[in-house]
Design an enzyme around this catalytic site. Structure first.
Site, mmCIF file in Angstrom:
data_model
loop_
_atom_site.group_PDB
_atom_site.id
_atom_site.type_symbol
_atom_site.label_atom_id
_atom_site.label_comp_id
_atom_site.label_asym_id
_atom_site.label_seq_id
_atom_site.Cartn_x
_atom_site.Cartn_y
_atom_site.Cartn_z
ATOM 1 N N ASP A 73 0.822 -1.213 0.000
ATOM 2 C CA ASP A 73 0.000 0.000 0.000
ATOM 3 C C ASP A 73 0.855 1.262 0.000
ATOM 4 O O ASP A 73 0.540 2.227 -0.697
ATOM 5 C CB ASP A 73 -0.944 0.011 1.204
ATOM 6 C CG ASP A 73 -2.271 -0.648 0.906
ATOM 7 O OD1 ASP A 73 -2.519 -0.990 -0.263
ATOM 8 O OD2 ASP A 73 -3.074 -0.816 1.846
ATOM 9 N N ASP A 119 -8.053 -3.924 1.308
ATOM 10 C CA ASP A 119 -7.793 -3.274 2.584
ATOM 11 C C ASP A 119 -8.809 -3.666 3.646
ATOM 12 O O ASP A 119 -8.649 -3.330 4.815
ATOM 13 C CB ASP A 119 -7.786 -1.758 2.418
ATOM 14 C CG ASP A 119 -6.644 -1.272 1.541
ATOM 15 O OD1 ASP A 119 -5.598 -1.946 1.543
ATOM 16 O OD2 ASP A 119 -6.796 -0.257 0.852
#
EC number: 3.4.23.-
Length: 136
Positions: A73, A119
């Protein structure tokens, strides 16, 4: 070995048919309008299904997976604009969208913040592992 009749031997009750009807209505609504609420309903369903179907074996595997997701990320979301470009151009319920102009435009909002399903699913799998560990 199962016979072909045993493989497709499904029994439906009333609640299954009600769920099928509701999900069909949401599916047609998403296909026709691409509305953000329908997108989020499908995204949440996919995320819950992913957390339910995927299992981790031990905590160290989960920690490695979460650490890898963090590095991923940081690089792809914050270091480049690749993920944002792909997420905005790909018309599928692979993200949850949150309208930033909901108070001004109501349900016809057009400016969205995004959260990818990865996520949600990856930390959810780790939390499910910890929950199973806690129950034992």
């Amino acid at each position: 070995m199962l016979s072909p009749t045993e493989i497709v031997n499904y029994e439906f009750d009333t609640k299954d048919l009600i769920c099928l009807g509701i999900s069909s209505v949401v599916g047609v609504w998403y296909i026709l309008k691409k509305h953000w609420i329908a997108n989020n309903l499908f995204g949440l369903a996919f995320a819950l299904n992913g957390v339910e179907l995927l299992h981790l074996n031990n905590v160290s595997t989960g920690c490695i997976l979460l650490g890898g997701l963090f590095v991923y990320d940081v690089f792809w979301v914050f270091g480049t604009n690749v993920m944002v470009t792909v997420a905005k151009s790909f018309e599928a319920p692979i993200k949850l969208v949150f309208p930033q102009d909901l108070l001004e435009k109501g349900l016809n909002a057009s400016n969205f913040a995004m959260l990818g399903l990865g996520d949600i699913v990856i930390p959810g799998i780790f939390i499910a592992l910890l929950l199973r560990f806690d129950v034992r």
